[in-house]
Design a protein around this motif. Structure first.
Motif, PDB file in Angstrom:
ATOM      1  N   SER A 124       0.898  -1.251  -0.043  1.00 13.20           N
ATOM      2  CA  SER A 124       0.238   0.120  -0.063  1.00 13.20           C
ATOM      3  C   SER A 124       0.787   1.288   0.022  1.00 13.20           C
ATOM      4  CB  SER A 124      -0.901  -0.091   1.279  1.00 13.20           C
ATOM      5  OG  SER A 124      -1.553   1.200   1.258  1.00 13.20           O
ATOM      6  N   GLU A 142      -0.555   4.159   0.544  1.00  8.71           N
ATOM      7  CA  GLU A 142      -1.924   5.172   1.097  1.00  8.71           C
ATOM      8  C   GLU A 142      -1.420   6.067   1.950  1.00  8.71           C
ATOM      9  OE1 GLU A 142      -5.298   1.920  -0.674  1.00  8.71           O
ATOM     10  OE2 GLU A 142      -4.564   1.998   1.537  1.00  8.71           O
ATOM     11  N   ASN A 149      -3.022  13.994   2.925  1.00  7.25           N
ATOM     12  CA  ASN A 149      -2.071  13.039   2.145  1.00  7.25           C
ATOM     13  C   ASN A 149      -0.557  13.159   2.057  1.00  7.25           C
ATOM     14  OD1 ASN A 149      -2.056  14.824   0.010  1.00  7.25           O
ATOM     15  ND2 ASN A 149      -3.167  13.379  -1.406  1.00  7.25           N
ATOM     16  N   TRP A 205      -2.379   7.952  -3.541  1.00  9.74           N
ATOM     17  CA  TRP A 205      -2.639   8.949  -2.215  1.00  9.74           C
ATOM     18  C   TRP A 205      -3.652  10.017  -2.663  1.00  9.74           C
ATOM     19  CZ3 TRP A 205       2.317   7.457  -4.043  1.00  9.74           C
ATOM     20  CH2 TRP A 205       2.987   8.382  -4.780  1.00  9.74           C
TER      21      TRP A 205
END
Length: 840
Positions: free
Chosen positions: A396, A398, A415, A564
């Protein structure tokens, strides 16, 4: 009457004539009964075409009195002789380069053990996202076919995206259960619709409703491993209370081992099927201090993420798990700052982030090892098929380029949190004080030799996993490598072939759709080590990014959105508004050489094939939106309602089934009686330490608080403690934005706008202030909507610690929603903006 009968094996041809004499009942010739027909100890296999198996009918004799009658018991259903136990392991958010088994630097001795006792697979694929991969894994069907085009928190009202596994696609758990297996599921359940996860059910889409007799785990995408939303079957449990240092990674291994021992001691002959799905290494990364210290002492990451990538790449070549001519694509400096350009604080922070991640991965593998060892200690390892899949998608990203102490912040558009802000959590990174994620630079490295990440379905970094399989009684090519193209939909047919159990024609009277995967059990034999893959064609699609594999060729859409950056207008035409890339994976293992310009006819052919596959498997309508789907309407228990009344305490209502106080106006009114001596405690809360809100009494004073992703807290507080007696506390919020209705026009301007909140006591205003911005997307998803107390973590540690039970008497709590409605003029304006965007 006292004659002893010796149990014997009887072929069904003999049994049929016996049964016919007694009751005219015949049994399928595919069945086989062991023991004396009608005896309590008799067992039978079934042909498996109809599940549950049809009632064989009574085979005894019934007279007017019991003494003249002959009892007869239907034989107990058992799997075919020598059918193996099955341990199906799938870890979370882990790319190809994570485990040491495939060249990674993180020690995974359990996966190493499985591979060394059996086989390594370097060419198995996922869907690029959690729920979809898991739905495909347990059904043997493509993720859209199984209703999981996206995760369970993002469903929309289309068959391929509603997060409901259809009844014509029974899970492997259900098939094995009805064929005599003991079935259990441990860890992550990301296949229960978020709108069906409350205590009122329905429970048919929970593990226990999908063929798993026992469930111990959490429901949703991830969980705080220190204080998870944990269930045993369908009941929420809190085994961590009063136990500092308790961690779910260990607890689920303990529970699985306990289950195995109970099953073995109770009925040693009954084979088991376990789906073992830990939350690791999905954020939050929550290892124990012991494992953090072990990994930190190894100094694996001091050289930075580019050096790590190079090291993993060389390790992979030495192990032979990638071809020697594999090429490594250049570092994506445009999206991820090179290591030598980072500040000292950024390097320090990023090393902490990745050490916690690595500790989590190593810790998880260790606990999986305890489960494997328990099977060996029972003497059952030889006939246990262990399938250990590393990751349900790529690593990931993210956390974004900077990582984050709070993943909930990313889901709400934060983010790129600066290092100086994150350093506040440096010393507690990975503890219960963080919901942490690492820099995407590490994620890119952990997907070596591929590029891109989880979510990116068109790139091998998002969809290429690896796997180790052992079955000592069957697999003799110990340590062998298998390179055939596989997909997670191939696991179910492989298990069925290994157990000798057919896919059913009907389940509960419902005709079953064909299995869409292809068994790879042929690869278990050494002579088939280099056999061509029997899985020839496979589509991939996730949030508008898509690809098609066809016998070595891969058509991919160029990545147009980094993971993201998930809030914003979506590609309005994801089928056609794409840049196409073409790869020959037979010569280009890492998908690094785009040859689309050289083969335009092949590009067209592959695109047409993708469209055909997409129509076949419910991919349309294709939708490129990402986080916007979190707030899309869905059929939860709040749908169509604007007023909610509570007259007694209640806890544990999950986010997906509770009122979402985002992007809307609302009024909360609490009618309470304060006793002599005053009162305190929680009246209403939703969320927790990492995002949420609460209405409570603090030292007798009324408080309403919004926790904005643990970065800011906005508080309305009365100046005076409430006197004994009856009081009416009201919090009214007037939202300034247009609300979620703008999403229908590919426009997110209605989300996250400000508003004004007013706190009143007995009709008098005691506090008012404006919020410049509100949370646009989601609260902390693993925390619940609670009335009268607070479960798990609190929304403000500085004010109270859970459960913070309300000591006043709650007479009535009313919550009213006033969602914005677009005017005709606003609709016209939004439609015009959408048309302009589509014309560009």
């Amino acid at each position: 009457m006292g004659v002893c009968r010796i149990a014997r094996k009887v072929t069904l041809g003999i049994v049929a004539s016996f049964a016919a004499l007694l009751s005219g009942v015949t049994i399928s010739a595919a069945q086989e009964i062991i023991g004396t027909p009608g005896a309590p100890s008799a067992t039978t296999t079934i042909d498996g075409a109809q599940l549950p198996a049809p009632n064989p009918g009574f085979g005894g004799v019934i007279k007017d009195d019991a003494l003249q009658s002959k009892p007869w018991w239907a034989p107990r259903i058992v799997p075919p002789k020598d059918a193996p136990n099955v341990l199906l392991i799938i870890t979370d958010d882990a790319g190809f380069g994570v485990p040491s088994t495939f060249g990674g630097v993180i020690p995974t001795p359990t996966m190493d053990r499985v591979a060394n006792d059996g086989l390594r697979y370097n060419n198995i694929h996922s869907t690029a996202l959690c729920s979809p991969t898991r739905a495909a894994l347990i059904t043997g069907r493509n993720h859209h076919s199984a209703g999981f085009g996206v995760i369970s928190e993002q469903p929309t009202g289309f068959p391929g995206y509603n997060s409901i596994i259809p009844e014509d696609k029974a899970t492997i758990g259900r098939i094995l259960l009805d064929n005599g297996y003991a079935t259990a599921w441990f860890g992550k359940d990301h296949n229960t619709p978020a709108f069906a996860a409350s205590s009122v059910g329905p429970f048919d889409q929970w593990p226990t409703g999908m063929g798993f007799e026992y469930f111990y785990g959490f429901v949703g995408g991830d969980a705080n491993q220190w204080q998870p939303n944990l269930f045993r079957n369908t009941t929420q449990i809190y085994p961590f209370e009063g136990k500092p240092g308790w961690n779910l990674v260990t607890a689920m291994a303990d529970d699985a081992i306990g289950y195995l021992n109970r099953t073995n001691q109770t009925m040693p002959s009954k084979p088991f099927f376990i789906k073992y799905a830990p939350g690791a290494t999905h954020a939050p990364h929550h290892p124990t201090r012991e494992w953090v210290d072990k990994i930190s002492a190894m100094h694996l990451f001091d050289g930075g993420y580019e050096k790590l990538r190079e090291q993993i790449f060389e390790n992979q070549k030495k192990l032979g798990v990638i071809p020697q001519d594999t090429q490594l694509a250049p570092w994506p400096a445009k999206d991820l700052k090179p290591w030598d350009q980072l500040s000292a604080d950024e390097k320090k922070l990023f090393i902490k982030q990745v050490e916690i991640f690595a500790a989590y991965a190593a810790y998880n593998d260790h606990e999986i090892g305890r489960v494997v060892q328990a099977i060996e200690d029972m003497g059952k390892l030889d006939n246990t098929l262990i399938i250990y899949i590393n990751g349900d998608n790529g690593t990931s990203a993210e956390g974004g380029p900077m990582g984050t102490p709070n993943e909930v912040a990313w889901f709400n558009g934060v983010n790129n949190m600066p290092a100086d802000i994150q350093m506040k959590w440096y010393d507690v990174w990975g503890t219960e004080q963080t919901y942490n994620h690492m820099s995407a630079g590490w994620s890119w490295a952990f997907d070596t030799p591929f590029t891109w990440f989880k979510q990116n379905a068109s790139m091998l970094g998002g969809i290429s996993q690896n796997m180790a399989i052992s079955w000592p009684a069957r697999i003799k090519d110990k340590g062998g490598l298998r390179k055939q193209f596989l997909h997670v939909i191939d696991v179910v047919p492989t298990i069925l072939e290994a157990t000798g159990i057919p896919a059913p024609d009907t389940v509960n009277g419902i005709k079953q759709a064909p299995i869409e995967g292809t068994s790879f059990s042929y690869t278990f034999d050494k002579e088939n080590a280099d056999a061509p893959s029997q899985h020839k064609i496979q589509y991939f699609e996730m949030m508008g990014q898509w690809a098609l594999y066809n016998d070595g060729w891969l058509l991919s859409t160029k990545v147009s959105r980094v993971p993201w950056e998930a809030i914003g207008p979506a590609n309005p035409d994801p089928l056609n508004n794409q840049v196409f890339e073409l790869y020959d994976l037979t010569k280009d293992f890492s998908q690094s050489q785009n040859i689309a310009d050289q083969h335009p006819d092949k590009v067209k052919e592959m695109r047409d094939l993708f469209v055909a596959e997409a129509r076949k498997y419910q991919v349309f309508p294709m939708d490129a939106s990402a986080l916007g789907r979190l707030v899309a309407p869905r059929p939860n228990i709040t749908a169509g309602r604007t007023e909610f009344v509570y007259t007694s305490p209640m806890v544990g209502l999950p986010q997906g089934d509770s009122q979402l106080l985002l992007n809307t106006s609302y009024t909360i009114t609490a009618d309470i009686d304060v006793p002599e001596g005053g009162a305190e405690g929680m009246i209403l809360t939703s969320g927790g330490r990492f995002a949420g809100y609460g209405l409570y009494l603090l030292k007798g004073k009324p408080v309403f608080l919004w926790n904005l992703v643990d970065l800011n807290r906005i508080k309305w507080e009365g100046a005076d403690a409430l006197t004994p007696g009856k009081h009416l506390i009201e919090f009214d919020f007037k939202y300034d934005g247009l609300g979620a209705a703008t999403l229908a026009y590919n426009n997110m301007s209605g989300l996250g706008q400000g508003g004004t909140g007013t706190l009143m006591v007995d009709g008098q205003v005691v506090a008012t202030q404006k919020m410049e911005h509100t949370m646009p997307m989601i609260l902390q998803w693993d925390e619940s909507f609670d009335v009268g107390s607070d479960t798990l973590t609190g929304v403000n540690d500085a004010d109270y610690q859970p459960p913070f039970a309300l000591t006043a008497k709650l007479n009535k709590l009313t919550l009213k929603m006033d969602r914005p409605e677009l005017t005709d003029a606003q609709k016209t304006e939004l439609e015009a903006a959408l048309k302009r965007a589509n014309d560009q």
